[in-house]
Structure formats: C-alpha cells, structure tokens
Design a protein around this motif. Structure first.
Motif, short mmCIF file in Angstrom:
data_model
loop_
_atom_site.label_atom_id
_atom_site.label_comp_id
_atom_site.label_asym_id
_atom_site.label_seq_id
_atom_site.Cartn_x
_atom_site.Cartn_y
_atom_site.Cartn_z
N ALA A 183 0.82 -1.22 0.00
CA ALA A 183 0.00 0.00 0.00
C ALA A 183 0.85 1.26 0.00
O ALA A 183 0.32 2.37 -0.14
CB ALA A 183 -0.93 0.01 1.22
N ARG A 184 2.16 1.14 0.14
CA ARG A 184 3.00 2.31 0.36
C ARG A 184 2.92 3.32 -0.79
O ARG A 184 2.78 4.52 -0.56
CB ARG A 184 4.46 1.90 0.58
N GLY A 185 3.03 2.87 -2.04
CA GLY A 185 2.99 3.80 -3.17
C GLY A 185 1.69 4.56 -3.24
O GLY A 185 1.68 5.79 -3.49
N PHE A 186 0.59 3.87 -3.03
CA PHE A 186 -0.72 4.51 -3.05
C PHE A 186 -0.85 5.54 -1.93
O PHE A 186 -1.35 6.65 -2.13
CB PHE A 186 -1.80 3.44 -2.91
N MET A 187 -0.36 5.18 -0.75
CA MET A 187 -0.43 6.09 0.39
C MET A 187 0.42 7.34 0.16
O MET A 187 0.01 8.45 0.50
CB MET A 187 0.03 5.37 1.67
N GLN A 188 1.61 7.15 -0.40
CA GLN A 188 2.47 8.30 -0.66
C GLN A 188 1.82 9.26 -1.65
O GLN A 188 1.96 10.48 -1.53
CB GLN A 188 3.84 7.82 -1.17
N ARG A 189 1.11 8.70 -2.61
CA ARG A 189 0.43 9.55 -3.60
C ARG A 189 -0.63 10.41 -2.93
O ARG A 189 -0.75 11.61 -3.22
CB ARG A 189 -0.22 8.68 -4.67
N TYR A 190 -1.42 9.83 -2.05
CA TYR A 190 -2.56 10.56 -1.49
C TYR A 190 -2.24 11.32 -0.21
O TYR A 190 -2.93 12.28 0.12
CB TYR A 190 -3.75 9.62 -1.30
N LEU A 191 -1.21 10.91 0.51
CA LEU A 191 -0.81 11.68 1.69
C LEU A 191 0.24 12.73 1.34
O LEU A 191 0.50 13.64 2.12
CB LEU A 191 -0.27 10.75 2.78
N GLY A 192 0.88 12.56 0.18
CA GLY A 192 1.85 13.54 -0.28
C GLY A 192 3.14 13.57 0.52
O GLY A 192 3.81 14.60 0.61
N ARG A 193 3.53 12.45 1.10
CA ARG A 193 4.78 12.38 1.85
C ARG A 193 5.28 10.95 1.91
O ARG A 193 4.57 10.01 1.56
CB ARG A 193 4.62 12.93 3.26
N GLU A 194 6.52 10.81 2.35
CA GLU A 194 7.14 9.50 2.39
C GLU A 194 6.50 8.61 3.46
O GLU A 194 6.17 9.07 4.55
CB GLU A 194 8.64 9.63 2.67
N ILE A 195 6.32 7.35 3.10
CA ILE A 195 5.83 6.35 4.05
C ILE A 195 6.96 5.36 4.29
O ILE A 195 7.60 4.88 3.36
CB ILE A 195 4.60 5.60 3.48
N LYS A 196 7.21 5.06 5.54
CA LYS A 196 8.35 4.22 5.91
C LYS A 196 7.97 2.75 6.01
O LYS A 196 6.84 2.39 6.34
CB LYS A 196 8.91 4.67 7.27
N SER A 197 8.96 1.92 5.75
CA SER A 197 8.88 0.49 6.03
C SER A 197 9.47 0.22 7.41
O SER A 197 10.28 1.02 7.91
CB SER A 197 9.65 -0.29 4.96
N HIS A 198 9.12 -0.90 8.00
CA HIS A 198 9.70 -1.28 9.29
C HIS A 198 11.21 -1.49 9.18
O HIS A 198 11.91 -1.49 10.19
CB HIS A 198 9.04 -2.55 9.81
N GLU A 199 11.72 -1.67 7.96
CA GLU A 199 13.15 -1.89 7.75
C GLU A 199 13.92 -0.59 7.51
O GLU A 199 15.15 -0.59 7.48
CB GLU A 199 13.38 -2.83 6.57
N ASP A 200 13.21 0.50 7.29
CA ASP A 200 13.87 1.78 7.03
C ASP A 200 14.45 2.37 8.32
O ASP A 200 14.04 2.02 9.43
CB ASP A 200 12.88 2.78 6.44
N SER A 201 15.38 3.31 8.15
CA SER A 201 15.90 4.03 9.31
C SER A 201 14.81 4.93 9.88
O SER A 201 14.17 5.70 9.17
CB SER A 201 17.10 4.89 8.89
N LEU A 202 14.60 4.83 11.19
CA LEU A 202 13.56 5.62 11.85
C LEU A 202 14.15 6.63 12.83
O LEU A 202 13.44 7.18 13.67
CB LEU A 202 12.60 4.68 12.59
N GLU A 203 15.42 6.89 12.69
CA GLU A 203 16.09 7.82 13.60
C GLU A 203 15.77 9.27 13.22
O GLU A 203 15.50 9.60 12.06
CB GLU A 203 17.60 7.61 13.54
N GLY A 204 15.80 10.14 14.22
CA GLY A 204 15.71 11.57 13.97
C GLY A 204 14.31 12.16 13.98
O GLY A 204 14.12 13.31 13.60
N TYR A 205 13.33 11.39 14.44
CA TYR A 205 11.96 11.89 14.50
C TYR A 205 11.44 11.78 15.93
O TYR A 205 12.02 11.10 16.77
CB TYR A 205 11.05 11.10 13.56
N SER A 206 10.32 12.44 16.21
CA SER A 206 9.79 12.41 17.58
C SER A 206 8.41 11.77 17.66
O SER A 206 7.96 11.40 18.75
CB SER A 206 9.71 13.85 18.14
N ASP A 207 7.74 11.63 16.52
CA ASP A 207 6.33 11.20 16.50
C ASP A 207 6.17 10.13 15.44
O ASP A 207 6.53 10.33 14.27
CB ASP A 207 5.45 12.41 16.19
N TYR A 208 5.61 8.96 15.82
CA TYR A 208 5.51 7.83 14.90
C TYR A 208 4.10 7.24 14.93
O TYR A 208 3.47 7.14 15.98
CB TYR A 208 6.50 6.72 15.28
#
Length: 264
Positions: A183-208
């Motif tokens: 669903a990631r590609g579809f979500m990125q299209r309609y939310l207009g931002r990057e969607i992460k996988s559980h395997e991606d780096s999740l460092e540097g953010y405060s809200d998940y």
C-alpha cells in the motif's frame, strides 16, 4: 471526518487469464503497481499454492528476459513509459504475456501480449480486489469462501471505513508492517509524503504512527518498544482483516482520508 457525500463505488471485473496460465507465474510491476502485483503474488501463493515469481520491470528487462525464456508473464504497468519497453522486449524476444494497465492511453499492443486496460481514480484498488476474487473463485477452501463472501458484499465496507476514518490519524512518521507494504505507493500519492517500512531508518523523528496487522504485529512491536524507551511518541493501529485484503483496504482508506479533507 466524514466520507464524501457520494460515497464510494467499486467496480470489480473478471480476469479469466489467471486461471488459464500454467502452475508457474512471473509477475512484473512498476513503481505505480506494487499493490496489484503483490496482491496477485500473495493470492496465488496462499490460496492457489502456485509457484510465483515477482520482479520489478527493470530487473525483468535487463537481468532476466534477455537471458532466459520466460513465459506466463503477468505485468501490471501503470505508466506508458514502462508499458512501451515491456511490449518491445516481449515482442523482440518472444513469449506469452498478459498486461493489465490503469489509466494508460495505449493505442495498440504488439507481440503475443493480451492487454486489459482499465480507467478510473480507483483503478488500482478495483484491480487488486478483482485479482483476489478471481483467485478465490479458482480455489476451494474455507479462506477462499470467506473472501468471496466479503467481496460479494462490499457495500458493508463503507461502515467499517467510516469507523477507521474516525480512529486513524496519519500523524508524524507513518511506518508500515510487512503485510501492508504494497500500500506504500498509493499512500504516498494521497498523503503527499514518504511512508516508511519497518526496515527503514527511523532515527531523527519524535512522533511515529505504526500501521500493522494481526498477522505481523510482532515485527513492529519491538521497534515501537525501542522508540518509546527513547521518549518518542508512538501510536499503533491494527488492520484486523484478511492479510490479502489489508493493504487494499488501507489504500482505499488513504484515498478516502484525502477525499474527506476536501469535503471539510
């Protein structure tokens, strides 16, 4: 939030070629068609117990097709710039293929390629649901029967989506569990931002915001615990539906989320 006044209309259609192909499939996809491709791959593997290979278009074009005879190809390609090299390659090297496209203005095909061309804003979702229904119709087991029952009464989906729209907030960094990744590609299209996988780096953010299913919940729970232990804000939403339908419903929910913003 509320659904658009006109609601949703999903038009499923037949894909008879799926039952006509032998026991082995090669499924080809582009960056816009992961939902459809992985739905077919998972449906055939889980319901039909068939041997299925899934590969992106450019691996297929440059690393596989030129060096091996590949038949029983099913391609989901939603960009004319991907469709044309695929048709050229299959035509020049031979082989039988089926091509399913969404919103591509294709004047004519070439070679031994059967084309199914669909239109509409929800084309990818309708195609994915149609894939599940086609494969479920081919197989005889309890899970297939349950899926067909659900797909034959999609009018009840609206109430479930309404409840999810009230529940889910796509705040912060949105992280998907493995089952939901198509669903990631579809979500990125309609939310207009990057969607992460559980395997991606999740460092540097405060809200998940983690979105997962009952089937792969354990995969993300460890990540959630680690982030909370570092003082991060973490929310979790569970899509407790059949794993074959979960990424499709999440894609549809994202579309409706965007539509509801336009209504407000």
């Amino acid at each position: 939030m509320q659904l658009p006044k006109d609601g949703i209309s999903l038009n499923l259609f037949s894909l008879p070629f799926i039952s006509s192909i032998d026991t082995t499939f090669t499924v080809v996809y582009d960056r816009k068609s992961e939902l459809e491709a992985f739905t077919l791959y998972r449906s055939l593997s889980q319901l039909g117990e068939k041997l299925v290979r899934v590969t992106n278009l450019y691996d297929f074009l440059f690393n596989e097709k030129p060096y091996a005879s590949v038949n029983n190809i099913v391609a989901f390609l939603n960009d004319i710039n991907d469709v044309m090299p695929f048709l050229d390659e299959v035509w020049s090297l031979g082989g039988k293929a089926f091509l399913v496209t969404c919103n591509v203005d294709l004047k004519k095909s070439k070679g031994d390629v059967e084309v199914i061309s669909r239109k509409g804003e929800l084309c990818e979702i309708e195609t994915s649901l149609s894939v599940v229904k086609e494969v479920a119709n081919m197989t005889k087991n309890k899970r297939s029967e349950d899926l067909l029952k659900e797909l034959n009464s999609l009018n009840t989906l609206t109430d479930w989506l309404k409840s999810k729209l009230q529940e889910i907030k796509f705040d912060g960094v949105v992280v998907l569990s493995p089952i939901l990744l198509p669903a990631r590609g579809f979500m990125q299209r309609y939310l207009g931002r990057e969607i992460k996988s559980h395997e991606d780096s999740l460092e540097g953010y405060s809200d998940y915001t983690f979105i997962t299913t009952g089937g792969d919940l354990i995969t993300v729970r460890k990540l959630e615990f680690e982030l909370r232990s570092k003082g991060k804000k973490v929310k979790e939403y569970i899509f407790d539906v059949d794993p074959l339908l979960a990424p499709i419903y999440l894609s549809l929910l994202t579309y409706l989320f965007k539509q509801s913003e336009r209504v407000l």
